[in-house]
Design an enzyme around this catalytic site. Structure first.
Site, mmCIF file in Angstrom:
data_model
loop_
_atom_site.group_PDB
_atom_site.id
_atom_site.type_symbol
_atom_site.label_atom_id
_atom_site.label_comp_id
_atom_site.label_asym_id
_atom_site.label_seq_id
_atom_site.Cartn_x
_atom_site.Cartn_y
_atom_site.Cartn_z
ATOM 1 N N ASN A 1 4.568 -0.650 -5.944
ATOM 2 C CA ASN A 1 3.925 0.248 -4.971
ATOM 3 C C ASN A 1 5.016 0.896 -4.112
ATOM 4 O O ASN A 1 5.558 0.253 -3.208
ATOM 5 C CB ASN A 1 2.970 -0.553 -4.086
ATOM 6 C CG ASN A 1 2.419 0.285 -2.944
ATOM 7 O OD1 ASN A 1 2.634 1.495 -2.889
ATOM 8 N ND2 ASN A 1 1.711 -0.358 -2.029
ATOM 9 N N PRO A 2 5.361 2.151 -4.363
ATOM 10 C CA PRO A 2 6.488 2.754 -3.645
ATOM 11 C C PRO A 2 6.219 2.896 -2.146
ATOM 12 O O PRO A 2 7.144 3.030 -1.350
ATOM 13 C CB PRO A 2 6.623 4.133 -4.305
ATOM 14 C CG PRO A 2 5.258 4.442 -4.831
ATOM 15 C CD PRO A 2 4.653 3.127 -5.217
ATOM 16 N N ASP B 1 0.782 -7.913 -0.259
ATOM 17 C CA ASP B 1 -0.431 -8.624 -0.678
ATOM 18 C C ASP B 1 -1.496 -7.682 -1.225
ATOM 19 O O ASP B 1 -2.282 -8.073 -2.082
ATOM 20 C CB ASP B 1 -0.987 -9.425 0.509
ATOM 21 C CG ASP B 1 -0.040 -10.540 0.911
ATOM 22 O OD1 ASP B 1 0.294 -11.370 0.044
ATOM 23 O OD2 ASP B 1 0.395 -10.562 2.071
ATOM 24 N N GLY B 2 -1.518 -6.451 -0.725
ATOM 25 C CA GLY B 2 -2.494 -5.484 -1.238
ATOM 26 C C GLY B 2 -2.213 -5.168 -2.705
ATOM 27 O O GLY B 2 -3.127 -5.139 -3.536
ATOM 28 N N GLU C 1 -4.476 -6.201 -6.043
ATOM 29 C CA GLU C 1 -4.929 -5.255 -7.078
ATOM 30 C C GLU C 1 -4.493 -5.724 -8.468
ATOM 31 O O GLU C 1 -5.253 -5.617 -9.432
ATOM 32 C CB GLU C 1 -4.397 -3.849 -6.784
ATOM 33 C CG GLU C 1 -5.063 -3.225 -5.572
ATOM 34 C CD GLU C 1 -4.611 -1.786 -5.315
ATOM 35 O OE1 GLU C 1 -3.876 -1.236 -6.154
ATOM 36 O OE2 GLU C 1 -5.001 -1.234 -4.270
ATOM 37 N N GLY D 1 6.398 -6.675 0.668
ATOM 38 C CA GLY D 1 5.425 -5.975 1.508
ATOM 39 C C GLY D 1 5.711 -6.162 2.980
ATOM 40 O O GLY D 1 6.777 -6.649 3.371
ATOM 41 N N GLY E 1 3.531 -7.974 5.232
ATOM 42 C CA GLY E 1 3.227 -9.373 5.538
ATOM 43 C C GLY E 1 3.701 -10.311 4.441
ATOM 44 O O GLY E 1 4.227 -11.381 4.713
HETATM 45 N N1 LIG Z 1 1.400 5.319 -4.325
HETATM 46 C C1 LIG Z 1 0.653 4.839 -3.331
HETATM 47 N N2 LIG Z 1 0.409 5.593 -2.244
HETATM 48 C C2 LIG Z 1 -0.319 5.122 -1.205
HETATM 49 N N3 LIG Z 1 -0.877 3.870 -1.181
HETATM 50 C C3 LIG Z 1 -0.663 3.092 -2.250
HETATM 51 C C4 LIG Z 1 0.106 3.517 -3.371
HETATM 52 N N4 LIG Z 1 0.132 2.515 -4.265
HETATM 53 C C5 LIG Z 1 -0.585 1.509 -3.737
HETATM 54 N N5 LIG Z 1 -1.065 1.845 -2.531
HETATM 55 C C6 LIG Z 1 -1.874 1.025 -1.598
HETATM 56 O O1 LIG Z 1 -1.026 0.474 -0.601
HETATM 57 C C7 LIG Z 1 -1.657 -0.707 -0.126
HETATM 58 C C8 LIG Z 1 -0.720 -1.603 0.631
HETATM 59 O O2 LIG Z 1 0.370 -1.902 -0.151
HETATM 60 P P1 LIG Z 1 1.146 -3.304 -0.135
HETATM 61 O O3 LIG Z 1 0.233 -4.434 0.038
HETATM 62 O O4 LIG Z 1 2.032 -3.319 -1.323
HETATM 63 O O5 LIG Z 1 2.106 -3.196 1.124
HETATM 64 P P2 LIG Z 1 1.918 -3.660 2.623
HETATM 65 O O6 LIG Z 1 0.545 -3.331 3.084
HETATM 66 O O7 LIG Z 1 3.054 -3.088 3.380
HETATM 67 O O8 LIG Z 1 2.137 -5.245 2.526
HETATM 68 P P3 LIG Z 1 1.190 -6.473 3.012
HETATM 69 O O9 LIG Z 1 -0.155 -6.222 2.413
HETATM 70 O O10 LIG Z 1 1.870 -7.670 2.426
HETATM 71 O O11 LIG Z 1 1.205 -6.453 4.508
HETATM 72 C C9 LIG Z 1 -2.227 -1.323 -1.386
HETATM 73 O O12 LIG Z 1 -3.377 -2.072 -1.098
HETATM 74 C C10 LIG Z 1 -2.535 -0.135 -2.283
HETATM 75 O O13 LIG Z 1 -3.923 0.131 -2.362
#
Ligand SMILES: Nc1ncnc2c1ncn2[C@@H]1O[C@H](COP(=O)(O)OP(=O)(O)OP(=O)(O)O)[C@@H](O)[C@H]1O
Length: 334
Positions: free
Chosen positions: A48-49, A109-110, A114, A145, A147
């Site tokens: 997930n960039p 975690d998101g 998925e 990520g 968290g």
């Molecule tokens: N290319 C993208 N652009 C925008 N959102 C995206 C993309 N790819 C995935 N996502 C969404 O971004 C959400 C959050 O991503 P991710 O959980 O990896 O990072 P985070 O929220 O920073 O970490 P954490 O959940 O551990 O706090 C994912 O649930 C996903 O739905």
């Protein structure tokens, strides 16, 4: 093995929650003997960039040459960049169908959530076109990520180089999967913590504050307290008597221990025990949250008067029913 948790809002049921242990997923790339002794494998990295406010994408670019050096001799490395929410699920399903040996979530975690849900289709594990009887696809994680709470249960840091070394070592373990069944029967799978009411709202608001790093979860919780009302909840275990929990602030179902950027909300949960830990917070005001925050991080909140905890074993069914008729926010699955 069935370990079930169900929540139904009443008097007019508005959604149902059912969490049960499903088939175990493997958490890393290979069995007991590392990678070297096996034929070339297909590893799909789902990146997930945008994770961690864009840091995941940047770290991944730096990591890729190292990954190729450490794994490229034994594995075909397939890099798959997500284009938006839910894309990781589609990538995972496709990878499993094509016979990938491992699908590795790169992000928070998101993204992990998925990818886990991508292992399933219509309530069953996605079948592989690879017909070898011993073949299965493992789940892997490079935590990158905000968290990265699931990784914390294993003591893993947000260090992608360490994660690569874990994959190289080939350590593998079984992992329980919780199932939430929605009101219309649709299923969602979770391996970390599923929660309803305030904490679910907090997770939603936290996503607006990701630029603040881990603090986004504290800001999200404080924001969620605005306009929040605690509910009276009825709880029934295994078809027994209804038990009333007054002024419930949040109900959290833990397969693993952490949520909210390091809050040890279900401190006795163990994702390979076959049990789920349910923690209920009652009558919390915003200032209780602030005053008890250090206990939430340490996991010492269970001794508080307005916190209760239960561990539910296999074949246990757990129902909750709100005394309010309004529709709560859907559960947050991490
Ligand atoms: N290319 C993208 N652009 C925008 N959102 C995206 C993309 N790819 C995935 N996502 C969404 O971004 C959400 C959050 O991503 P991710 O959980 O990896 O990072 P985070 O929220 O920073 O970490 P954490 O959940 O551990 O706090 C994912 O649930 C996903 O739905």
């Amino acid at each position: 093995m069935v370990c079930g948790i169900a929540a139904v809002t009443m008097p007019k049921p508005s959604f149902s929650l059912r969490a049960e242990q499903s088939s175990a997923l493997d958490l890393s790339a290979d069995a007991t003997s590392g990678l070297a002794s096996h034929s070339r494998r297909d590893f799909v990295f789902v990146v997930n960039p945008k994770g961690a406010n864009g840091r995941t994408g940047k770290e991944w670019k730096k990591l890729l040459p190292y990954l190729r050096t450490r794994l490229g001799g034994h594995c075909n490395i397939c890099e798959s960049i997500t284009s938006g929410p839910s894309h990781a699920m589609d990538i995972t399903r496709e990878a499993i169908r094509e016979g990938a040996d491992a699908v590795i979530a790169v992000g928070g975690d998101g993204t992990l959530h998925e990818v886990v849900n991508g292992f399933f289709w219509a309530g069953n594990l996605v079948p592989s076109l690879d017909r070898r009887p011993e073949h299965s696809t493992a789940l892997g994680l490079i935590p990158l990520g905000t968290g990265s709470d699931f990784a914390r249960t294993f003591g893993w840091k947000n260090d992608p180089y360490e994660a690569v070394e874990r994959i190289v070592r080939g350590f593998k373990s079984k992992l329980d999967v919780g199932i939430i069944t929605g009101q219309s029967g649709e299923q969602h799978f979770f391996i970390n913590v599923a929660d309803i009411h305030l904490s679910a709202k907090a997770g939603y608001y936290a996503s607006k504050f990701k630029r603040f790093g881990n603090l986004c979860y504290v800001f999200g919780a404080l924001r969620a307290f605005i306009g929040h009302t605690n509910w009276d909840l009825k709880v029934k275990v295994n078809g027994g008597e209804w038990e009333v929990f007054h002024k419930v602030t949040a109900l959290c179902i833990g397969n693993a221990k952490f949520f909210g950027g390091g809050m040890k909300i279900t401190p006795t949960a163990d994702p390979s025990s076959g049990n789920l830990e349910v923690v209920i917070l009652q009558d919390f005001k915003w200032y209780d949250f602030v005053l008890k925050l250090h206990k939430l991080y340490k996991g010492t909140h269970l001794s508080e008067r307005n916190v209760s905890s239960r561990s539910h074993h296999q074949h246990c069914h757990y129902h909750t029913s709100s005394l309010r008729s309004s529709l709560p926010l859907p559960p947050l699955l991490q």
